[in-house]
Design an enzyme around this catalytic site. Sequence first.
Site, PDB file in Angstrom:
ATOM      1  N   SER A  13       0.868  -1.180   0.000  1.00 26.54           N
ATOM      2  CA  SER A  13       0.000   0.000   0.000  1.00 26.54           C
ATOM      3  C   SER A  13       0.903   1.227   0.000  1.00 26.54           C
ATOM      4  O   SER A  13       1.038   1.942   0.973  1.00 26.54           O
ATOM      5  CB  SER A  13      -0.931   0.000   1.212  1.00 26.54           C
TER       6      SER A  13
ATOM      7  N   HIS B 262      -3.429  -6.157   2.349  1.00 28.69           N
ATOM      8  CA  HIS B 262      -2.536  -7.176   2.903  1.00 28.69           C
ATOM      9  C   HIS B 262      -3.240  -8.501   3.162  1.00 28.69           C
ATOM     10  O   HIS B 262      -2.638  -9.433   3.694  1.00 28.69           O
ATOM     11  CB  HIS B 262      -1.916  -6.695   4.231  1.00 28.69           C
TER      12      HIS B 262
ATOM     13  N   GLN C  55      -6.494  -1.516   7.095  1.00 31.36           N
ATOM     14  CA  GLN C  55      -5.404  -2.442   6.788  1.00 31.36           C
ATOM     15  C   GLN C  55      -4.858  -3.178   8.011  1.00 31.36           C
ATOM     16  O   GLN C  55      -4.485  -4.342   7.923  1.00 31.36           O
ATOM     17  CB  GLN C  55      -4.287  -1.646   6.115  1.00 31.36           C
ATOM     18  N   GLU C  56      -4.801  -2.483   9.171  1.00 37.54           N
ATOM     19  CA  GLU C  56      -4.108  -3.087  10.307  1.00 37.54           C
ATOM     20  C   GLU C  56      -4.842  -2.845  11.627  1.00 37.54           C
ATOM     21  O   GLU C  56      -5.204  -1.702  11.936  1.00 37.54           O
ATOM     22  CB  GLU C  56      -2.692  -2.502  10.406  1.00 37.54           C
TER      23      GLU C  56
ATOM     24  N   GLU D  83       1.479  -9.571   6.953  1.00 41.03           N
ATOM     25  CA  GLU D  83       2.321  -9.166   8.079  1.00 41.03           C
ATOM     26  C   GLU D  83       2.173 -10.122   9.258  1.00 41.03           C
ATOM     27  O   GLU D  83       2.492  -9.786  10.407  1.00 41.03           O
ATOM     28  CB  GLU D  83       2.019  -7.715   8.475  1.00 41.03           C
TER      29      GLU D  83
ATOM     30  N   ASP E 187      -4.016   1.051  11.524  1.00 43.64           N
ATOM     31  CA  ASP E 187      -3.565   1.758  10.327  1.00 43.64           C
ATOM     32  C   ASP E 187      -4.686   1.618   9.316  1.00 43.64           C
ATOM     33  O   ASP E 187      -4.937   0.523   8.813  1.00 43.64           O
ATOM     34  CB  ASP E 187      -2.262   1.147   9.790  1.00 43.64           C
TER      35      ASP E 187
ATOM     36  N   GLU F  31      -3.164   5.547  12.293  1.00 46.48           N
ATOM     37  CA  GLU F  31      -2.284   5.884  11.166  1.00 46.48           C
ATOM     38  C   GLU F  31      -3.095   6.075   9.878  1.00 46.48           C
ATOM     39  O   GLU F  31      -4.046   5.331   9.625  1.00 46.48           O
ATOM     40  CB  GLU F  31      -1.280   4.741  11.001  1.00 46.48           C
TER      41      GLU F  31
ATOM     42  N   ASP G  24       1.722   8.290   7.367  1.00 50.11           N
ATOM     43  CA  ASP G  24       2.611   7.346   6.674  1.00 50.11           C
ATOM     44  C   ASP G  24       2.646   7.727   5.194  1.00 50.11           C
ATOM     45  O   ASP G  24       3.558   8.432   4.747  1.00 50.11           O
ATOM     46  CB  ASP G  24       2.090   5.915   6.892  1.00 50.11           C
TER      47      ASP G  24
ATOM     48  N   LYS H 167      10.004   4.979   7.159  1.00 50.54           N
ATOM     49  CA  LYS H 167      10.362   3.804   6.364  1.00 50.54           C
ATOM     50  C   LYS H 167      11.513   4.212   5.465  1.00 50.54           C
ATOM     51  O   LYS H 167      11.321   5.049   4.562  1.00 50.54           O
ATOM     52  CB  LYS H 167       9.185   3.370   5.501  1.00 50.54           C
TER      53      LYS H 167
ATOM     54  N   HIS I 290       8.567  -1.369   9.496  1.00 44.83           N
ATOM     55  CA  HIS I 290       8.867  -2.359   8.452  1.00 44.83           C
ATOM     56  C   HIS I 290       8.045  -2.042   7.195  1.00 44.83           C
ATOM     57  O   HIS I 290       7.320  -1.057   7.167  1.00 44.83           O
ATOM     58  CB  HIS I 290       8.506  -3.762   8.960  1.00 44.83           C
ATOM     59  N   ARG I 291       8.109  -2.906   6.175  1.00 47.79           N
ATOM     60  CA  ARG I 291       7.187  -2.885   5.051  1.00 47.79           C
ATOM     61  C   ARG I 291       6.434  -4.218   5.021  1.00 47.79           C
ATOM     62  O   ARG I 291       6.893  -5.205   5.596  1.00 47.79           O
ATOM     63  CB  ARG I 291       7.931  -2.724   3.704  1.00 47.79           C
ATOM     64  N   SER I 292       5.326  -4.254   4.307  1.00 41.44           N
ATOM     65  CA  SER I 292       4.573  -5.513   4.251  1.00 41.44           C
ATOM     66  C   SER I 292       5.366  -6.601   3.525  1.00 41.44           C
ATOM     67  O   SER I 292       5.229  -7.781   3.823  1.00 41.44           O
ATOM     68  CB  SER I 292       3.219  -5.294   3.594  1.00 41.44           C
TER      69      SER I 292
ATOM     70  N   LYS J 297       6.966  -0.466  14.628  1.00 39.53           N
ATOM     71  CA  LYS J 297       5.854  -1.206  14.023  1.00 39.53           C
ATOM     72  C   LYS J 297       6.452  -2.252  13.100  1.00 39.53           C
ATOM     73  O   LYS J 297       7.023  -1.917  12.064  1.00 39.53           O
ATOM     74  CB  LYS J 297       4.976  -0.227  13.237  1.00 39.53           C
TER      75      LYS J 297
HETATM   76  P1  PGA Z   1       3.119  -1.305   3.091  1.00 44.96           P
HETATM   77  O1  PGA Z   1       2.172  -1.220   4.361  1.00 44.96           O
HETATM   78  O2  PGA Z   1       4.472  -1.730   3.523  1.00 44.96           O
HETATM   79  O3  PGA Z   1       2.400  -2.328   2.250  1.00 44.96           O
HETATM   80  O4  PGA Z   1       3.116   0.063   2.451  1.00 44.96           O
HETATM   81  C1  PGA Z   1       2.591  -0.793   5.605  1.00 44.96           C
HETATM   82  C2  PGA Z   1       1.869   0.436   6.055  1.00 44.96           C
HETATM   83  O5  PGA Z   1       0.971   0.966   5.354  1.00 44.96           O
HETATM   84  O6  PGA Z   1       2.173   0.922   7.139  1.00 44.96           O
HETATM   85 ZN    ZN Z   2       0.679   2.675   6.929  1.00 44.62          ZN
END
Ligand code: PGA
Ligand code: ZN
Length: 424
Positions: free
Chosen positions: A39, A151, A159-160, A203, A240, A283, A310, A335, A363-365, A386
Site C-alpha cells: 500500500s 494485505h 489495513q491493520e 504481516e 492503520d 495511522e 505514513d 520507512k 517495516h514494510r509488508s 511497528k
Molecule cells: P506497506 O504497508 O508496507 O504495504 O506500504 C505498511 C503500512 O501501510 O504501514
Molecule cells: Zn501505513
Amino acid sequence: LIREVKGIVALDSRGNPTVKAIVKTNKGIGVGIAPSGASKSSKEAIELRDGGKKWVGMGVNLAVSKLNEEVSQRLINQDSRQQYLIDSLLIALDGTKNKSSLGGNTTTAVSIAVSKAAANTANLELYEYLGGPSARILPTPILNIINGGVHAGNNLAFQEFILIPTGARTFIDAMRMSIEVYKNLKGVISEKYGKTSTNVGDEGGYAPPLNESREAFSLIETAIKKSGYELGTDFHLGMDAASSEFYNKDKKVYKVDGKEFTSSELIDFYESLINEFSIIYLEDPFDEDDFDSFSEITKKLGNKLLIVGDDLYATNVNYLMTGIKKKATNGALVKVNQIGTLTETFDYIRLAKESGIIPVISHRSGDTEDPFIADLAVAVGSGIIKTGAPARSERVSKYNRLIEIENQLGPNAIYLGKEPFVRL
Ligand code: PGA
Ligand code: ZN
C-alpha cells in the site's frame, strides 16, 4: 575505506525479488536488503523493476547491475563512516527527485549496508554506532495482529488492527504478553468462524473473513480478556487505516464496512472506535493528499492519541514540513525505503523530533530477515516500532534483535510502555 560494493538478488517475504547490497571495508562487512511495500504512497522513492514476463515483472536485474557498476565504482575508496557523503554521492549519481534512475531499492540497500560495514569495522553494535552511548530506549512494539486492506484476502477496509502492550515493564515482557494474546486470538477466531479463518496475511496477523472493523477490534478485546489482561491498562489498541486504498477521489468518499463516509463522518466513526476500544494509535486516517482532514482530526483528537502520517509524508522532509505548518499529525511513520537513504531518513526523524512529532520506525509488508530497523529504533530513541505480528521470520527477526539488544543493555535498558503515545 570501502574496498568492495556488490549487489545480488534476494527474495522478500512475498517471494518478490529485491536488492541485497554487500559492502566490505578493509576490516569489516555490512549487508543491507531493501524491503518493499504494497500500500505504497505515490510520494515514495521509485523501486526499479524490470517488467516483462520473468519474475512476473518484478525482477531487479537492472537495479543490481547498476549497483555493481555505477554505484560500486563511485563508492570504492570512500570512507564508510561518512554516511552523509556516501548518501550524497548516491543522490547525485541518481540525479532524480524520486530515485527513479538508480532505484530506491538500490540506494536503500546500499545506504544500509554502508552503515553496517562502518559499525562492523569500528567493532560497535549498529545501534551504538548510529545512536551513540545514550541509545538505550527499547521501542514499544505495536503489533498488527489482524490484517485487512491490501494485505489480506478479506473485506476489511482498514489495513491493520494493532495490539499495543502498554502495561509491560520490559521489552521481553511486552513480547510475552503480546504473544499470549496472539495465540488466544487464534482460538477466539477459530471458535467463532472456524479453523479455515485462522490463516494469516502479509504481516503475520490473522485475516479472518470479517466485514466490519468493529468486529476485528472486538475479537482482539476478547483475546486480551481470555489471556487474563485488561484492555485500557495492560494493553491499548491501534489501527492503520491506510485509507488512500479505499478513498474514492471522484466522489470524495471513503468506503468502509460497506458504507460511504465523507471525511467528517469518518472522523465521527474513528472517534466512536477510539472511545470503545481504548485506541491510542491511528495511522493514515485520510487520503495521502488530504492534509486538511488530518489537521481536523488532530485538532479534535490529538490530545487523546497518536495520529500518524505514513503515506501522507512518505519519510520526506518536504511533506513533513507541510504537515508541521498545518498541524496535521503528532506522529510520523519512518520507512527508509520510502525516501531511499539513511541520511535523508535521519533528517526526517530530526525534524519530527524538533517539532514535537513522534517518529515511529516501521517495516514494510514485503520485508526480509534484515533486522536493520530494530537497531534504527534504538539508535534514534523513537520509542515505538511497528513490525507486524509476533510470527513469520521477517517480522520476528526484528523482535529477536530487540530482545538481544535489551539483553546487551542489561539494567541500562529503558522500556517506556505507554509514554511515547501520551508524550503529546
Ligand atoms: P506497506 O504497508 O508496507 O504495504 O506500504 C505498511 C503500512 O501501510 O504501514
Ligand atoms: Zn501505513
